[in-house]
Scaffold this motif. Structure first.
Motif, mmCIF file in Angstrom:
data_model
loop_
_atom_site.group_PDB
_atom_site.id
_atom_site.type_symbol
_atom_site.label_atom_id
_atom_site.label_comp_id
_atom_site.label_asym_id
_atom_site.label_seq_id
_atom_site.Cartn_x
_atom_site.Cartn_y
_atom_site.Cartn_z
ATOM 1 N N ALA A 67 0.767 -1.321 0.122
ATOM 2 C CA ALA A 67 -0.162 0.140 -0.028
ATOM 3 C C ALA A 67 0.820 1.264 -0.085
ATOM 4 O O ALA A 67 0.410 2.115 -0.814
ATOM 5 C CB ALA A 67 -1.051 0.037 1.195
ATOM 6 N N PRO A 68 1.988 1.509 0.660
ATOM 7 C CA PRO A 68 2.663 2.724 0.784
ATOM 8 C C PRO A 68 3.399 3.102 -0.500
ATOM 9 O O PRO A 68 3.866 4.137 -0.750
ATOM 10 C CB PRO A 68 3.711 2.376 1.912
ATOM 11 C CG PRO A 68 3.288 1.260 2.549
ATOM 12 C CD PRO A 68 2.285 0.492 1.597
ATOM 13 N N PHE A 69 3.571 2.147 -1.627
ATOM 14 C CA PHE A 69 4.202 2.102 -2.876
ATOM 15 C C PHE A 69 3.328 2.302 -3.759
ATOM 16 O O PHE A 69 3.677 2.423 -5.109
ATOM 17 C CB PHE A 69 5.164 0.835 -2.787
ATOM 18 C CG PHE A 69 5.893 0.936 -1.523
ATOM 19 C CD1 PHE A 69 7.145 1.426 -1.305
ATOM 20 C CD2 PHE A 69 5.839 -0.272 -0.757
ATOM 21 C CE1 PHE A 69 7.564 1.287 -0.282
ATOM 22 C CE2 PHE A 69 6.446 -0.756 0.464
ATOM 23 C CZ PHE A 69 7.624 0.072 0.499
ATOM 24 N N GLU A 70 1.949 2.227 -3.699
ATOM 25 C CA GLU A 70 1.183 2.273 -4.749
ATOM 26 C C GLU A 70 1.281 3.490 -5.725
ATOM 27 O O GLU A 70 0.959 3.333 -6.952
ATOM 28 C CB GLU A 70 -0.206 2.395 -4.517
ATOM 29 C CG GLU A 70 -0.814 0.762 -3.811
ATOM 30 C CD GLU A 70 -2.354 0.713 -3.296
ATOM 31 O OE1 GLU A 70 -2.969 1.810 -3.393
ATOM 32 O OE2 GLU A 70 -2.566 -0.328 -3.050
ATOM 33 N N ASN A 71 1.595 4.551 -5.224
ATOM 34 C CA ASN A 71 1.632 5.709 -6.049
ATOM 35 C C ASN A 71 3.089 6.139 -6.297
ATOM 36 O O ASN A 71 3.405 7.448 -6.847
ATOM 37 C CB ASN A 71 0.997 6.922 -5.428
ATOM 38 C CG ASN A 71 -0.785 6.715 -5.081
ATOM 39 O OD1 ASN A 71 -1.142 6.211 -5.914
ATOM 40 N ND2 ASN A 71 -1.124 7.151 -3.939
ATOM 41 N N SER A 72 4.101 5.496 -6.325
ATOM 42 C CA SER A 72 5.424 5.518 -6.607
ATOM 43 C C SER A 72 5.545 5.577 -8.281
ATOM 44 O O SER A 72 4.889 4.746 -8.982
ATOM 45 C CB SER A 72 6.497 4.576 -5.890
ATOM 46 O OG SER A 72 6.149 4.342 -4.478
ATOM 47 N N ASN A 73 6.558 6.316 -8.565
ATOM 48 C CA ASN A 73 6.620 6.270 -9.910
ATOM 49 C C ASN A 73 7.499 5.232 -10.471
ATOM 50 O O ASN A 73 8.178 4.556 -9.657
ATOM 51 C CB ASN A 73 7.228 7.844 -10.344
ATOM 52 C CG ASN A 73 8.707 7.929 -10.239
ATOM 53 O OD1 ASN A 73 9.515 7.075 -10.373
ATOM 54 N ND2 ASN A 73 8.972 9.151 -9.771
ATOM 55 N N GLY A 74 7.248 4.995 -11.625
ATOM 56 C CA GLY A 74 8.134 3.956 -12.293
ATOM 57 C C GLY A 74 9.693 3.965 -12.242
ATOM 58 O O GLY A 74 10.156 2.735 -11.822
ATOM 59 N N ASN A 75 10.149 5.168 -12.454
ATOM 60 C CA ASN A 75 11.826 5.073 -12.273
ATOM 61 C C ASN A 75 12.296 4.886 -10.637
ATOM 62 O O ASN A 75 13.359 4.292 -10.687
ATOM 63 C CB ASN A 75 12.321 6.539 -12.650
ATOM 64 C CG ASN A 75 11.816 6.756 -14.192
ATOM 65 O OD1 ASN A 75 11.768 5.940 -14.760
ATOM 66 N ND2 ASN A 75 11.575 8.035 -14.703
ATOM 67 N N GLU A 76 11.174 5.145 -9.712
ATOM 68 C CA GLU A 76 11.902 4.939 -8.538
ATOM 69 C C GLU A 76 11.785 3.477 -8.155
ATOM 70 O O GLU A 76 12.443 2.697 -7.588
ATOM 71 C CB GLU A 76 10.975 5.614 -7.527
ATOM 72 C CG GLU A 76 11.066 6.955 -7.290
ATOM 73 C CD GLU A 76 9.978 7.839 -6.281
ATOM 74 O OE1 GLU A 76 10.502 8.731 -5.731
ATOM 75 O OE2 GLU A 76 8.974 7.361 -6.353
ATOM 76 N N THR A 77 10.519 2.806 -8.728
ATOM 77 C CA THR A 77 10.461 1.461 -8.305
ATOM 78 C C THR A 77 11.368 0.560 -9.019
ATOM 79 O O THR A 77 11.747 -0.524 -8.396
ATOM 80 C CB THR A 77 8.864 1.084 -8.536
ATOM 81 O OG1 THR A 77 8.646 1.259 -10.046
ATOM 82 C CG2 THR A 77 7.880 1.803 -7.741
ATOM 83 N N ARG A 78 11.765 0.898 -10.021
ATOM 84 C CA ARG A 78 13.019 0.187 -10.609
ATOM 85 C C ARG A 78 14.097 0.163 -10.120
ATOM 86 O O ARG A 78 15.030 -0.861 -9.998
ATOM 87 C CB ARG A 78 13.087 0.934 -12.226
ATOM 88 C CG ARG A 78 12.120 -0.016 -13.412
ATOM 89 C CD ARG A 78 12.322 0.429 -14.732
ATOM 90 N NE ARG A 78 12.027 2.089 -15.050
ATOM 91 C CZ ARG A 78 10.856 2.340 -15.251
ATOM 92 N NH1 ARG A 78 9.794 1.683 -15.296
ATOM 93 N NH2 ARG A 78 10.797 3.631 -15.756
ATOM 94 N N GLU A 79 14.509 1.309 -9.495
ATOM 95 C CA GLU A 79 15.764 1.412 -8.913
ATOM 96 C C GLU A 79 15.845 0.828 -7.430
ATOM 97 O O GLU A 79 16.850 0.142 -6.945
ATOM 98 C CB GLU A 79 15.951 3.025 -8.494
ATOM 99 C CG GLU A 79 16.473 3.747 -9.651
ATOM 100 C CD GLU A 79 17.714 3.273 -10.261
ATOM 101 O OE1 GLU A 79 18.811 2.930 -9.667
ATOM 102 O OE2 GLU A 79 17.840 3.305 -11.783
ATOM 103 N N TRP A 80 14.511 0.725 -6.929
ATOM 104 C CA TRP A 80 14.225 -0.066 -5.785
ATOM 105 C C TRP A 80 14.370 -1.446 -6.018
ATOM 106 O O TRP A 80 14.798 -2.045 -5.014
ATOM 107 C CB TRP A 80 13.004 0.206 -5.057
ATOM 108 C CG TRP A 80 13.080 1.863 -4.766
ATOM 109 C CD1 TRP A 80 13.921 2.801 -4.377
ATOM 110 C CD2 TRP A 80 11.528 2.731 -4.266
ATOM 111 N NE1 TRP A 80 13.302 3.850 -3.953
ATOM 112 C CE2 TRP A 80 11.918 3.994 -3.855
ATOM 113 C CE3 TRP A 80 10.248 2.066 -4.372
ATOM 114 C CZ2 TRP A 80 11.123 4.727 -3.737
ATOM 115 C CZ3 TRP A 80 9.379 3.117 -4.208
ATOM 116 C CH2 TRP A 80 9.730 4.584 -3.712
ATOM 117 N N ARG A 81 13.932 -2.104 -6.942
ATOM 118 C CA ARG A 81 14.228 -3.393 -7.314
ATOM 119 C C ARG A 81 15.403 -3.783 -7.301
ATOM 120 O O ARG A 81 15.864 -5.002 -7.037
ATOM 121 C CB ARG A 81 13.270 -3.700 -8.693
ATOM 122 C CG ARG A 81 11.712 -3.791 -8.574
ATOM 123 C CD ARG A 81 11.171 -3.926 -9.931
ATOM 124 N NE ARG A 81 9.795 -3.983 -9.838
ATOM 125 C CZ ARG A 81 8.842 -3.628 -10.673
ATOM 126 N NH1 ARG A 81 9.236 -3.598 -11.977
ATOM 127 N NH2 ARG A 81 7.830 -3.738 -10.639
#
Length: 85
Positions: A67-81
């Motif tokens: 839930a806390p990450f639902e509105n994160s942008n794609g670039n951020e989530t790619r880096e986090w992965r």
């Protein structure tokens, strides 16, 4: 003094450029993988009622953890992965 300034600046740039995943993001990724495996079994038609129930529970858990990450942008989530691997 100047000799210390340059290494200090380089060190700060390295620290700033290294992004790690926010707390809980890697747990979210693991729940997603677990849910994918269970869903695949169910879709193949090989699942018992117990597996189907576990899939529903895992889906709820994933939704809560992610839930806390639902509105994160794609670039951020790619880096986090990358940080989770």
């Amino acid at each position: 003094m100047k000799k210390l300034l340059i290494p200090a600046l380089l060190f700060s740039l390295i620290v700033v450029s290294c992004k790690s995943a926010p707390e809980g993001f890697c747990d979210c990724m693991e729940k997603g993988k677990e849910l994918d495996k269970q869903t695949q079994i169910v879709l193949q038609g090989d699942a018992s009622m117990e597996v189907k129930k576990k899939m529903v529970v895992t889906r709820k858990e994933k939704k809560k953890v992610c839930a806390p990450f639902e509105n994160s942008n794609g670039n951020e989530t790619r880096e986090w992965r990358k940080a989770c691997d």
